[in-house]
Design an enzyme around this catalytic site. Sequence first.
Site, PDB file in Angstrom:
ATOM      1  N   ASP A 103       0.816  -1.223   0.000  1.00  0.00           N
ATOM      2  CA  ASP A 103       0.000   0.000   0.000  1.00  0.00           C
ATOM      3  C   ASP A 103       0.853   1.278   0.000  1.00  0.00           C
ATOM      4  O   ASP A 103       0.736   2.124   0.896  1.00  0.00           O
ATOM      5  CB  ASP A 103      -0.930   0.007   1.224  1.00  0.00           C
ATOM      6  CG  ASP A 103      -1.820  -1.224   1.269  1.00  0.00           C
ATOM      7  OD1 ASP A 103      -2.276  -1.662   0.208  1.00  0.00           O
ATOM      8  OD2 ASP A 103      -2.058  -1.742   2.374  1.00  0.00           O
ATOM      9  N   GLU A 147     -19.705   5.720 -16.426  1.00  0.00           N
ATOM     10  CA  GLU A 147     -18.965   6.819 -17.076  1.00  0.00           C
ATOM     11  C   GLU A 147     -17.850   7.301 -16.147  1.00  0.00           C
ATOM     12  O   GLU A 147     -16.771   7.661 -16.594  1.00  0.00           O
ATOM     13  CB  GLU A 147     -19.893   8.021 -17.375  1.00  0.00           C
ATOM     14  CG  GLU A 147     -20.949   7.781 -18.415  1.00  0.00           C
ATOM     15  CD  GLU A 147     -22.059   6.843 -17.921  1.00  0.00           C
ATOM     16  OE1 GLU A 147     -22.392   6.878 -16.724  1.00  0.00           O
ATOM     17  OE2 GLU A 147     -22.557   6.049 -18.747  1.00  0.00           O
TER      18      GLU A 147
HETATM   19  O1  FUB Z   1      -3.347  -3.819   2.840  1.00  0.00           O
HETATM   20  C1  FUB Z   1      -4.674  -4.094   3.230  1.00  0.00           C
HETATM   21  C2  FUB Z   1      -5.613  -3.750   2.116  1.00  0.00           C
HETATM   22  O2  FUB Z   1      -5.270  -4.463   0.939  1.00  0.00           O
HETATM   23  C3  FUB Z   1      -5.567  -2.312   1.679  1.00  0.00           C
HETATM   24  O3  FUB Z   1      -6.233  -1.458   2.551  1.00  0.00           O
HETATM   25  C4  FUB Z   1      -6.145  -2.413   0.316  1.00  0.00           C
HETATM   26  O4  FUB Z   1      -5.960  -1.289  -0.480  1.00  0.00           O
HETATM   27  C5  FUB Z   1      -5.441  -3.637  -0.215  1.00  0.00           C
HETATM   28  O5  FUB Z   1      -4.171  -3.307  -0.704  1.00  0.00           O
END
Ligand code: FUB
Length: 459
Positions: free
Chosen positions: A36, A202
């Site tokens: 992340d 969209e």
């Molecule tokens: O790392 C835990 C969760 O997995 C994150 O909050 C999401 O974005 C995904 O990457």
Amino acid sequence: MNSKQKILTSFIALTLFFSAHVFGQNPIVQTYYTADPAPMVHDGTVYLYTSHDEDSTVNNFFTMYDWRCYSSTDMVNWTDHGAVASLKDFAWLDKTNGAWAPQCIGRNGKFYLYVPIHGEGISVLVADSPTGPFTDPLGKRLIETDHIWQDIDPTAFVDDDGQAYLYWGNPKLWYVTLNDDMISYDQSIGQNGVVSVEMTTEAFGSHKGRDGKPGPSYTEGPWFYKRNNLYYMVYAAAGIPEYIAYSTAPSAEGPWTYRGFIMERAPHLAFTNHAGIIDFKGKSYFIYHDQALSVNQGFKRSVSIEAFEYNPDGTIPVIVPTKEGVTESVENLNPFKRVEAETIAWSEGLKTKSDETLGVYVSNIDNNDFIKIRSVDFAKGAKKFSASVATAKSGSIEIRIDKIDGELLGTLAVPGTGGKQNWKTLSTKIKEAKGVHDVYLVFKGDDKGLFSFDWWQFK
Ligand code: FUB
């Protein structure tokens, strides 16, 4: 086997070993699992905040207790600042797991780390420096809703007029307009201040859900920023396994137009993906996570980076995840000032630890483990190498250039320093090195956990 055959066999074995060890840049951290990514550019440095997948996964689910930070001024060497915040920073919280995707943003000399705690919504920590210490200014969560399990993955942005936004959400997208203090928000809009973004095809594309019905492609992990007066929302899309897609808008509040995929599937990507994008020193970088280091374990992810160029109309090309990653450093590293040992382009076998007085240092050093540092500028010449080490055992550091088996500039003997916490600065003369080289510090010794290593410097 006669001696000639032995030499030939060893040569073939070594050739195979080293050809298998062509080190790319990805993933950028090898000492821990990181996920992340949330980069922040501040004062000529990229601070990269990450969540952290533990080495031991509990109950076959995300096992995440703290948030880490790495910094770089060249995009190839990353300095480890350790776990800069953790779930323990929230006195009111009784959860020990759930430190999910963070983002940090600076404003008026303070740094605000927005964090989701899985099942507990979104909170904020504040610090006077990008690397902390971070403290909890509210004593409770920041975002109050009746859907806190969906309140994950915050992304913050301050617009040119000073209005700050916090977007987040899975599988919907919400936002608040933050007040100038960055730790409260305007309660007069949306539902108690929380605006729900309309999830049309969209705006956010469409894909077939697990139930076979079409739904919006947007899934989670938004990354919100503005470039050349266009607002970008980059996000994980298409459910699981996730792609990265994006939408753009003429204002911070929309209306959003779906623009397509940025990163598609690849075998070494995890079932989740999560992206951050920055411009730094004239180049653009796409930062994401994969499962390359753990070899296919989706709860043990690693951050990787690709350099890319926007199309002339501001659209983002499809970016292919690579092992090479960032091939060019944006500046050389100065080896004549003290360099933290945990400044690493690539390493093998190592961990880092931290100590209240010393900060972060390199640990778990075994025979043949090494650190690669890229684009080290020896300028007109270096003749001496010094390092701060601590050990009850003994070993040595080989200083090599350009390849792991490249020219040996010298070897620093590391005799026992009188204990693991007894730090000593040791020096050795080296063969004179000039110009720009990659440096390999290769650790040697007969034992495990040879020594700890805090910093190095050439003279
Ligand atoms: O790392 C835990 C969760 O997995 C994150 O909050 C999401 O974005 C995904 O990457």
